[in-house]
Design a protein around this motif. Structure first.
Motif, PDB file in Angstrom:
ATOM      1  N   ASP A 131     -62.411  -1.287 -13.240  1.00 30.01           N
ATOM      2  CA  ASP A 131     -61.005  -1.680 -13.219  1.00 30.01           C
ATOM      3  C   ASP A 131     -60.163  -0.583 -12.583  1.00 30.01           C
ATOM      4  OD1 ASP A 131     -60.244  -4.244 -14.616  1.00 30.01           O
ATOM      5  OD2 ASP A 131     -61.558  -3.401 -16.149  1.00 30.01           O
ATOM      6  N   HIS A 132     -58.939  -0.952 -12.186  1.00 37.42           N
ATOM      7  CA  HIS A 132     -57.962   0.052 -11.755  1.00 37.42           C
ATOM      8  C   HIS A 132     -57.360   0.571 -13.052  1.00 37.42           C
ATOM      9  CE1 HIS A 132     -58.557  -1.031  -7.657  1.00 37.42           C
ATOM     10  NE2 HIS A 132     -58.269  -2.296  -7.914  1.00 37.42           N
ATOM     11  N   LEU A 133     -57.798   1.754 -13.429  1.00 37.55           N
ATOM     12  CA  LEU A 133     -57.470   2.297 -14.742  1.00 37.55           C
ATOM     13  C   LEU A 133     -56.825   3.664 -14.614  1.00 37.55           C
ATOM     14  CD1 LEU A 133     -59.245   2.009 -17.950  1.00 37.55           C
ATOM     15  CD2 LEU A 133     -59.392   4.300 -17.051  1.00 37.55           C
ATOM     16  N   GLN A 134     -55.755   3.870 -15.345  1.00 36.70           N
ATOM     17  CA  GLN A 134     -55.148   5.193 -15.459  1.00 36.70           C
ATOM     18  C   GLN A 134     -55.360   5.636 -16.889  1.00 36.70           C
ATOM     19  OE1 GLN A 134     -51.106   4.319 -14.121  1.00 36.70           O
ATOM     20  NE2 GLN A 134     -51.478   5.541 -12.288  1.00 36.70           N
ATOM     21  N   GLY A 135     -55.838   6.861 -17.070  1.00 37.85           N
ATOM     22  CA  GLY A 135     -56.093   7.362 -18.416  1.00 37.85           C
ATOM     23  C   GLY A 135     -57.567   7.269 -18.735  1.00 37.85           C
ATOM     24  N   ASN A 136     -57.878   7.462 -20.002  1.00 39.41           N
ATOM     25  CA  ASN A 136     -59.249   7.526 -20.484  1.00 39.41           C
ATOM     26  C   ASN A 136     -59.745   6.120 -20.814  1.00 39.41           C
ATOM     27  OD1 ASN A 136     -61.561   7.841 -22.029  1.00 39.41           O
ATOM     28  ND2 ASN A 136     -60.692   9.400 -23.364  1.00 39.41           N
ATOM     29  N   LEU A 137     -60.885   5.753 -20.256  1.00 38.79           N
ATOM     30  CA  LEU A 137     -61.487   4.444 -20.524  1.00 38.79           C
ATOM     31  C   LEU A 137     -61.650   4.209 -22.028  1.00 38.79           C
ATOM     32  CD1 LEU A 137     -62.943   1.861 -19.452  1.00 38.79           C
ATOM     33  CD2 LEU A 137     -65.028   3.213 -19.299  1.00 38.79           C
ATOM     34  N   HIS A 138     -61.878   5.282 -22.786  1.00 46.49           N
ATOM     35  CA  HIS A 138     -62.120   5.160 -24.232  1.00 46.49           C
ATOM     36  C   HIS A 138     -60.913   5.577 -25.072  1.00 46.49           C
ATOM     37  CE1 HIS A 138     -66.191   4.342 -23.028  1.00 46.49           C
ATOM     38  NE2 HIS A 138     -66.196   5.458 -22.325  1.00 46.49           N
ATOM     39  N   ALA A 139     -59.718   5.486 -24.488  1.00 45.03           N
ATOM     40  CA  ALA A 139     -58.497   5.840 -25.222  1.00 45.03           C
ATOM     41  C   ALA A 139     -58.341   4.916 -26.432  1.00 45.03           C
ATOM     42  CB  ALA A 139     -57.280   5.710 -24.305  1.00 45.03           C
ATOM     43  N   GLY A 140     -57.609   5.376 -27.435  1.00 46.58           N
ATOM     44  CA  GLY A 140     -57.392   4.595 -28.652  1.00 46.58           C
ATOM     45  C   GLY A 140     -56.660   3.293 -28.387  1.00 46.58           C
ATOM     46  N   CYS A 141     -55.886   3.266 -27.324  1.00 44.88           N
ATOM     47  CA  CYS A 141     -55.116   2.079 -26.985  1.00 44.88           C
ATOM     48  C   CYS A 141     -55.288   1.754 -25.512  1.00 44.88           C
ATOM     49  CB  CYS A 141     -53.643   2.317 -27.299  1.00 44.88           C
ATOM     50  SG  CYS A 141     -52.634   0.923 -26.832  1.00 44.88           S
ATOM     51  N   SER A 142     -55.667   0.518 -25.230  1.00 46.96           N
ATOM     52  CA  SER A 142     -55.833   0.069 -23.854  1.00 46.96           C
ATOM     53  C   SER A 142     -54.819  -1.036 -23.570  1.00 46.96           C
ATOM     54  CB  SER A 142     -57.260  -0.463 -23.675  1.00 46.96           C
ATOM     55  OG  SER A 142     -57.354  -1.208 -22.482  1.00 46.96           O
ATOM     56  N   LEU A 143     -53.953  -0.799 -22.587  1.00 47.71           N
ATOM     57  CA  LEU A 143     -52.954  -1.785 -22.194  1.00 47.71           C
ATOM     58  C   LEU A 143     -53.379  -2.361 -20.844  1.00 47.71           C
ATOM     59  CD1 LEU A 143     -50.148  -3.076 -22.807  1.00 47.71           C
ATOM     60  CD2 LEU A 143     -49.148  -1.231 -21.439  1.00 47.71           C
ATOM     61  N   VAL A 144     -53.593  -3.675 -20.802  1.00 51.81           N
ATOM     62  CA  VAL A 144     -53.990  -4.351 -19.569  1.00 51.81           C
ATOM     63  C   VAL A 144     -52.835  -5.258 -19.140  1.00 51.81           C
ATOM     64  CG1 VAL A 144     -55.590  -6.017 -18.529  1.00 51.81           C
ATOM     65  CG2 VAL A 144     -56.446  -4.320 -20.169  1.00 51.81           C
ATOM     66  N   GLU A 145     -52.461  -5.136 -17.873  1.00 48.08           N
ATOM     67  CA  GLU A 145     -51.428  -6.020 -17.333  1.00 48.08           C
ATOM     68  C   GLU A 145     -52.036  -6.903 -16.255  1.00 48.08           C
ATOM     69  OE1 GLU A 145     -47.333  -6.051 -14.614  1.00 48.08           O
ATOM     70  OE2 GLU A 145     -48.196  -4.126 -15.185  1.00 48.08           O
ATOM     71  N   TYR A 146     -51.779  -8.206 -16.368  1.00 51.69           N
ATOM     72  CA  TYR A 146     -52.046  -9.131 -15.274  1.00 51.69           C
ATOM     73  C   TYR A 146     -50.699  -9.271 -14.582  1.00 51.69           C
ATOM     74  CZ  TYR A 146     -56.790 -10.395 -16.543  1.00 51.69           C
ATOM     75  OH  TYR A 146     -58.145 -10.361 -16.788  1.00 51.69           O
ATOM     76  N   GLY A 147     -50.642  -8.818 -13.319  1.00 50.95           N
ATOM     77  CA  GLY A 147     -49.355  -8.777 -12.650  1.00 50.95           C
ATOM     78  C   GLY A 147     -49.388  -9.298 -11.230  1.00 50.95           C
ATOM     79  N   ASP A 148     -48.183  -9.442 -10.684  1.00 49.54           N
ATOM     80  CA  ASP A 148     -47.945 -10.008  -9.364  1.00 49.54           C
ATOM     81  C   ASP A 148     -46.942  -9.076  -8.681  1.00 49.54           C
ATOM     82  OD1 ASP A 148     -46.243 -11.424  -7.467  1.00 49.54           O
ATOM     83  OD2 ASP A 148     -47.020 -13.321  -8.230  1.00 49.54           O
ATOM     84  N   TYR A 149     -47.286  -8.566  -7.504  1.00 49.63           N
ATOM     85  CA  TYR A 149     -46.424  -7.583  -6.825  1.00 49.63           C
ATOM     86  C   TYR A 149     -45.078  -8.137  -6.386  1.00 49.63           C
ATOM     87  CZ  TYR A 149     -50.285  -4.330  -6.922  1.00 49.63           C
ATOM     88  OH  TYR A 149     -51.276  -3.487  -7.348  1.00 49.63           O
ATOM     89  N   GLU A 150     -44.932  -9.448  -6.355  1.00 46.41           N
ATOM     90  CA  GLU A 150     -43.662 -10.033  -5.938  1.00 46.41           C
ATOM     91  C   GLU A 150     -42.836 -10.513  -7.139  1.00 46.41           C
ATOM     92  OE1 GLU A 150     -42.355 -12.692  -2.060  1.00 46.41           O
ATOM     93  OE2 GLU A 150     -44.429 -12.782  -2.730  1.00 46.41           O
ATOM     94  N   CYS A 151     -43.371 -10.367  -8.334  1.00 44.48           N
ATOM     95  CA  CYS A 151     -42.708 -10.840  -9.557  1.00 44.48           C
ATOM     96  C   CYS A 151     -41.645  -9.829 -10.011  1.00 44.48           C
ATOM     97  CB  CYS A 151     -43.774 -11.043 -10.639  1.00 44.48           C
ATOM     98  SG  CYS A 151     -43.136 -11.155 -12.314  1.00 44.48           S
ATOM     99  N   PRO A 152     -40.373 -10.249 -10.076  1.00 44.90           N
ATOM    100  CA  PRO A 152     -39.312  -9.324 -10.493  1.00 44.90           C
ATOM    101  C   PRO A 152     -39.549  -8.727 -11.880  1.00 44.90           C
ATOM    102  CG  PRO A 152     -38.374 -11.370  -9.628  1.00 44.90           C
ATOM    103  CD  PRO A 152     -39.850 -11.578  -9.737  1.00 44.90           C
ATOM    104  N   SER A 153     -40.055  -9.530 -12.821  1.00 44.40           N
ATOM    105  CA  SER A 153     -40.300  -9.010 -14.177  1.00 44.40           C
ATOM    106  C   SER A 153     -41.388  -7.942 -14.176  1.00 44.40           C
ATOM    107  CB  SER A 153     -40.700 -10.136 -15.121  1.00 44.40           C
ATOM    108  OG  SER A 153     -39.680 -11.115 -15.146  1.00 44.40           O
TER     109      SER A 153
END
Length: 179
Positions: A13-35
């Motif tokens: 995956d395109h991951l920033q931080g430690n793969l085994h961090a206590g908390c993993s936040l995954v975003e499904y996103g769209d580069y043209e989406c204002p939100s």
């Protein structure tokens, strides 16, 4: 019933931080989406706040029907990723999300010094398209139906996406996982 992330986070995956961090936040996103654009600075603040306790993963979910450049932008991000510059391109795409076009994408490719040849090859053989479609299909299987959609340690999060709400939730996750 809360939906779950069906495709586990891996080193691919395109991951920033430690793969085994206590908390993993995954975003499904769209580069043209204002939100999605609005939430990027909040994610940056969360990363600064939680440091190595949190990892962040971005997966492509281009909403082709409403965002004509989202898929091409995702492919350019994957091209950059194949040359070790995913996050730089990720940030540039969001910074330019209001004027995405063929010429904008081309200038970002040039700006990061990405290989023109590799881009043409990847576009013609469909490598980038298949990576983006893989992310999209995984999102569908996980119940994603819009952007941004977040998963925290595998559980879908549909709450408010402001800094304070995320901090409260992540603190909770880190405390409960520490038991």
């Amino acid at each position: 019933m809360m939906s779950k992330l069906t495709i586990p986070v891996t080193k691919h995956d395109h991951l920033q931080g430690n793969l085994h961090a206590g908390c993993s936040l995954v975003e499904y996103g769209d580069y043209e989406c204002p939100s999605c654009g609005e939430v990027q600075p909040i994610i940056g603040k969360l990363q600064a706040h939680f440091g190595n306790q949190m990892s962040f993963v971005f997966r492509n979910f281009p909403l082709r029907e409403i965002h004509p450049w989202a898929e091409a932008a995702a492919e350019v991000a994957e091209l950059a990723g194949s040359q070790g510059k995913f996050w730089e391109m990720h940030d540039l795409l969001f910074a330019n999300q209001n004027n995405l076009s063929e010429s904008t994408l081309q200038s970002l490719v040039d700006q990061l010094g990405l290989s023109e040849v590799k881009m043409q090859q990847a576009r013609s053989n469909g490598t980038l398209k298949s990576i983006v479609e893989g992310d999209f299909a995984g999102g569908i299987r996980s119940g994603v139906n819009g952007t941004p959609t977040f998963f925290l340690n595998g559980d879908r999060y549909d709450g408010p996406v402001d800094f304070e709400s995320f901090v409260a939730l992540i603190d909770q996750v880190l405390i409960s996982d520490g038991d």
